[in-house]
Design a protein around this motif. Sequence first.
Motif, mmCIF file in Angstrom:
data_model
loop_
_atom_site.group_PDB
_atom_site.id
_atom_site.type_symbol
_atom_site.label_atom_id
_atom_site.label_comp_id
_atom_site.label_asym_id
_atom_site.label_seq_id
_atom_site.Cartn_x
_atom_site.Cartn_y
_atom_site.Cartn_z
ATOM 1 N N LEU A 1 5.054 -8.194 -7.934
ATOM 2 C CA LEU A 1 4.027 -8.966 -7.437
ATOM 3 C C LEU A 1 2.812 -7.813 -6.692
ATOM 4 N N ALA A 2 3.305 -6.652 -6.541
ATOM 5 C CA ALA A 2 2.229 -5.943 -5.681
ATOM 6 C C ALA A 2 2.458 -4.466 -6.137
ATOM 7 N N SER A 3 1.606 -3.872 -6.271
ATOM 8 C CA SER A 3 1.752 -2.319 -6.375
ATOM 9 C C SER A 3 0.618 -1.298 -5.456
ATOM 10 N N SER A 4 0.934 -0.272 -5.129
ATOM 11 C CA SER A 4 0.077 0.543 -4.611
ATOM 12 C C SER A 4 0.435 2.196 -4.854
ATOM 13 N N SER A 5 -0.743 2.981 -4.754
ATOM 14 C CA SER A 5 -0.442 4.220 -5.157
ATOM 15 C C SER A 5 -1.627 5.036 -4.413
ATOM 16 N N CYS A 6 -1.083 6.436 -4.401
ATOM 17 C CA CYS A 6 -2.512 7.273 -3.606
ATOM 18 C C CYS A 6 -2.035 8.484 -4.598
ATOM 19 N N THR A 7 -3.222 9.159 -4.514
ATOM 20 C CA THR A 7 -3.397 10.491 -5.248
ATOM 21 C C THR A 7 -3.862 11.650 -4.129
ATOM 22 N N PHE A 8 -3.106 12.775 -4.117
ATOM 23 C CA PHE A 8 -3.446 13.596 -2.925
ATOM 24 C C PHE A 8 -3.020 15.131 -3.426
ATOM 25 N N LYS A 9 -3.549 15.916 -2.667
ATOM 26 C CA LYS A 9 -3.545 17.255 -2.766
ATOM 27 C C LYS A 9 -2.656 17.812 -1.549
ATOM 28 N N LEU A 10 -1.699 18.531 -1.832
ATOM 29 C CA LEU A 10 -0.630 19.138 -0.843
ATOM 30 C C LEU A 10 -1.292 19.605 0.390
ATOM 31 N N GLY A 11 -0.893 19.276 1.545
ATOM 32 C CA GLY A 11 -1.401 19.905 2.657
ATOM 33 C C GLY A 11 -2.851 19.416 3.001
ATOM 34 N N GLU A 12 -3.588 18.770 2.285
ATOM 35 C CA GLU A 12 -5.015 18.280 2.697
ATOM 36 C C GLU A 12 -4.824 16.934 3.103
ATOM 37 N N THR A 13 -5.618 16.680 4.268
ATOM 38 C CA THR A 13 -5.743 15.288 4.724
ATOM 39 C C THR A 13 -6.550 14.446 3.889
ATOM 40 N N PHE A 14 -6.377 13.168 3.587
ATOM 41 C CA PHE A 14 -7.152 12.324 2.794
ATOM 42 C C PHE A 14 -6.955 10.984 3.453
ATOM 43 N N GLU A 15 -8.061 10.006 2.686
ATOM 44 C CA GLU A 15 -7.933 8.456 3.200
ATOM 45 C C GLU A 15 -6.894 7.781 2.040
ATOM 46 N N GLU A 16 -6.138 7.182 2.745
ATOM 47 C CA GLU A 16 -5.239 6.237 1.931
ATOM 48 C C GLU A 16 -5.537 4.748 2.190
ATOM 49 N N THR A 17 -5.091 3.873 1.253
ATOM 50 C CA THR A 17 -5.158 2.539 1.436
ATOM 51 C C THR A 17 -3.817 2.075 1.458
ATOM 52 N N ARG A 18 -3.282 1.703 2.579
ATOM 53 C CA ARG A 18 -1.713 1.128 2.389
ATOM 54 C C ARG A 18 -1.418 -0.131 1.630
ATOM 55 N N ALA A 19 -0.385 -0.479 1.344
ATOM 56 C CA ALA A 19 -0.100 -1.407 0.373
ATOM 57 C C ALA A 19 -0.411 -2.826 1.208
ATOM 58 N N ASP A 20 -0.818 -2.782 2.619
ATOM 59 C CA ASP A 20 -1.314 -3.986 3.257
ATOM 60 C C ASP A 20 -2.740 -4.102 3.217
ATOM 61 N N GLY A 21 -3.370 -3.078 2.852
ATOM 62 C CA GLY A 21 -4.680 -2.838 2.586
ATOM 63 C C GLY A 21 -5.552 -2.187 3.726
ATOM 64 N N VAL A 22 -4.841 -1.858 4.723
ATOM 65 C CA VAL A 22 -5.389 -0.999 5.723
ATOM 66 C C VAL A 22 -5.539 0.362 5.279
ATOM 67 N N LYS A 23 -6.811 0.927 5.776
ATOM 68 C CA LYS A 23 -7.089 2.485 5.315
ATOM 69 C C LYS A 23 -6.385 3.398 6.387
ATOM 70 N N VAL A 24 -6.071 4.196 6.187
ATOM 71 C CA VAL A 24 -5.317 5.276 7.275
ATOM 72 C C VAL A 24 -5.853 6.649 6.995
ATOM 73 N N GLU A 25 -5.617 7.649 7.694
ATOM 74 C CA GLU A 25 -5.743 9.177 7.417
ATOM 75 C C GLU A 25 -4.519 9.498 7.117
ATOM 76 N N ALA A 26 -4.183 10.057 6.048
ATOM 77 C CA ALA A 26 -2.802 10.436 5.757
ATOM 78 C C ALA A 26 -2.800 11.754 5.320
ATOM 79 N N LEU A 27 -1.597 12.675 5.503
ATOM 80 C CA LEU A 27 -1.185 13.844 5.199
ATOM 81 C C LEU A 27 -0.073 14.043 4.565
ATOM 82 N N ILE A 28 0.363 14.667 3.252
ATOM 83 C CA ILE A 28 1.376 14.598 2.666
ATOM 84 C C ILE A 28 1.761 16.192 2.665
#
Length: 146
Positions: A68-95
């Motif tokens: 019914l739903a899918s989400s994904s994010c592409t990131f560089k290790l250790g760099e902050t990025f803007e992510e859109t969570r599965a619920d549609g909310v934009k967050v600042e993320a770090l992996i």
Amino acid sequence: MSADEWCHTMDEFLGKQYVMVAHEHFDEYLVFLGLGYIYRKAAINLWPIHVLTRNEDGTYTFALKSKLASSSCTFKLGETFEETRADGVKVEALIILEGNVMRHTQIDSNGKISTHIREFYPDKLVVTTTAAGFDKTVTRVFNLVK
């Protein structure tokens, strides 16, 4: 541990699919995030498949997929990025990746900080989620799809 050493360690888990088989306190966490009843019930019953891949340019893509739903994010290790969570909310993320562990921190516009610790094993993936101001720990277990 350097990113190159981590990559070597994590290679066995990249591209493998893990399907959710159990969860604890997930509904309460979704309430904490402010999600409505219908969205929460849908999210709890999705039983998504988790996949982590490394792209040719050295970035990584983390994806949750369901019928019914899918989400994904592409990131560089250790760099902050803007992510859109599965619920549609934009967050600042770090992996950050270390050994068999992926630490994923998200900060929403209201200042809520959530941390998702993904521990990869040959036969399963265990995700532990905590959040500032949330008094429980969410545990989700995913089994390797064979």
